[in-house]
Design a protein around this motif. Structure first.
Motif, PDB file in Angstrom:
ATOM      1  N   ARG A   1       0.832  -1.209   0.000  1.00 41.33           N
ATOM      2  CA  ARG A   1       0.000   0.000   0.000  1.00 41.33           C
ATOM      3  C   ARG A   1       0.863   1.253   0.000  1.00 41.33           C
ATOM      4  O   ARG A   1       0.396   2.334   0.338  1.00 41.33           O
TER       5      ARG A   1
ATOM      6  N   GLU B   1      -1.322  12.353  -4.869  1.00 43.84           N
ATOM      7  CA  GLU B   1      -1.810  11.803  -3.594  1.00 43.84           C
ATOM      8  C   GLU B   1      -3.214  11.229  -3.758  1.00 43.84           C
ATOM      9  O   GLU B   1      -3.526  10.159  -3.247  1.00 43.84           O
TER      10      GLU B   1
ATOM     11  N   ARG C   1      -4.486   7.445  -3.198  1.00 37.68           N
ATOM     12  CA  ARG C   1      -5.623   7.146  -2.327  1.00 37.68           C
ATOM     13  C   ARG C   1      -6.658   6.290  -3.056  1.00 37.68           C
ATOM     14  O   ARG C   1      -7.171   5.312  -2.530  1.00 37.68           O
TER      15      ARG C   1
ATOM     16  N   ARG D   1      -6.034   2.800  -3.182  1.00 30.91           N
ATOM     17  CA  ARG D   1      -6.063   2.247  -1.826  1.00 30.91           C
ATOM     18  C   ARG D   1      -4.682   2.176  -1.190  1.00 30.91           C
ATOM     19  O   ARG D   1      -4.419   1.340  -0.338  1.00 30.91           O
ATOM     20  N   CYS D   2      -3.796   3.081  -1.590  1.00 25.99           N
ATOM     21  CA  CYS D   2      -2.497   3.175  -0.925  1.00 25.99           C
ATOM     22  C   CYS D   2      -2.625   4.041   0.311  1.00 25.99           C
ATOM     23  O   CYS D   2      -3.480   4.920   0.389  1.00 25.99           O
ATOM     24  N   LYS D   3      -1.763   3.742   1.282  1.00 21.12           N
ATOM     25  CA  LYS D   3      -1.796   4.498   2.542  1.00 21.12           C
ATOM     26  C   LYS D   3      -0.724   5.562   2.593  1.00 21.12           C
ATOM     27  O   LYS D   3      -0.816   6.515   3.356  1.00 21.12           O
ATOM     28  N   VAL D   4       0.333   5.329   1.853  1.00 22.15           N
ATOM     29  CA  VAL D   4       1.515   6.184   1.967  1.00 22.15           C
ATOM     30  C   VAL D   4       2.042   6.508   0.576  1.00 22.15           C
ATOM     31  O   VAL D   4       2.012   5.664  -0.319  1.00 22.15           O
TER      32      VAL D   4
ATOM     33  N   ALA E   1       1.465  10.178   4.800  1.00 26.81           N
ATOM     34  CA  ALA E   1       0.287   9.309   4.886  1.00 26.81           C
ATOM     35  C   ALA E   1      -0.819   9.961   4.070  1.00 26.81           C
ATOM     36  O   ALA E   1      -1.136  11.137   4.282  1.00 26.81           O
TER      37      ALA E   1
ATOM     38  N   ALA F   1      -3.869   8.167   3.240  1.00 28.47           N
ATOM     39  CA  ALA F   1      -5.170   7.524   3.463  1.00 28.47           C
ATOM     40  C   ALA F   1      -5.968   8.271   4.509  1.00 28.47           C
ATOM     41  O   ALA F   1      -5.389   8.870   5.391  1.00 28.47           O
TER      42      ALA F   1
END
Ligand SMILES: CC(C)(COP(=O)(O)OP(=O)(O)OC[C@H]1O[C@@H](n2cnc3c(N)ncnc32)[C@H](O)[C@@H]1OP(=O)(O)O)[C@@H](O)C(=O)NCCC(=O)NCCS
Length: 157
Positions: free
Chosen positions: A75, A102, A106, A109-112, A155, A157
């Motif tokens: 992610r 960004e 998102r 579904r990536c967090k970082v 971050a 997400a």
């Protein structure tokens, strides 16, 4: 190109085949080493694991680009490249591209979002820090000419 008004609204879209010439020209004028080739850009346009974004404003079709990479099973997305046309710098185009990168991360579904930047690249470092990126480390001799890189992440997400 005539100077871009500071108030022009920046839009960000997915890059198309017709952007290839502009992408390659910007890459060549922005980076002295570690450049993406035309063939690499061409591949990334159709890739499941890459997203090439292009910024435009008013009647200016191409003001800059950002390239984001994704990998299966993680992610963590990676901002591989960001550059704006010299005439358009300092007017929010880079910020718009970074925010769009960004958003893309998102949506996938990536967090970082992570990135590397030359330790002497003050303009880019100031942009990343203003948008909330945190310095997480340093790579010695990361670039083709021996320059070091800072690593940053945020971050999303
Ligand atoms: C880094 C880059 C993408 C920024 O794009 P941009 O369109 O100018 O971005 P913005 O206008 O949104 O913001 C630029 C920020 O850099 C600052 N800046 C611009 N030139 C600067 C300089 N020489 N030194 C320090 N800061 C500088 C601006 O003041 C602004 O920060 P602020 O909003 O906090 O004042 C652009 O300078 C560029 O393409 N550089 C060459 C390619 C490159 O180095 N890419 C990064 C690789 S990691």
């Amino acid at each position: 190109m005539t100077p871009m008004p500071a108030t022009a609204a920046v839009r960000v879209r997915r890059a198309e085949l017709s952007d290839l010439d502009d992408l390659v020209a910007l890459e060549e004028s922005s980076f002295a080493t570690d450049r993406l080739s035309r063939a690499q850009y061409r591949r990334h346009l159709d890739s499941e694991t890459a997203q090439v974004l292009v910024a435009s404003a008013n009647h200016r079709r191409f003001l800059g680009t950002a390239v984001v990479f994704f990998r299966k099973g993680t992610r963590v997305a990676r901002l591989y490249s960001i550059a704006t046309r010299a005439e358009a710098r300092g007017k929010g185009v880079g910020s718009a591209l970074l925010e769009a990168a960004e958003q893309t991360a998102r949506r996938r579904r990536c967090k970082v979002l992570r990135l590397e930047v030359r330790t002497d690249n003050e303009a880019a470092i100031s942009l990343y820090e203003r948008l909330g990126y945190e310095r997480i480390g340093r790579y010695k001799r990361y670039y083709g000419d021996g320059a070091d890189a800072w690593r940053y992440e945020k971050a999303v997400a």
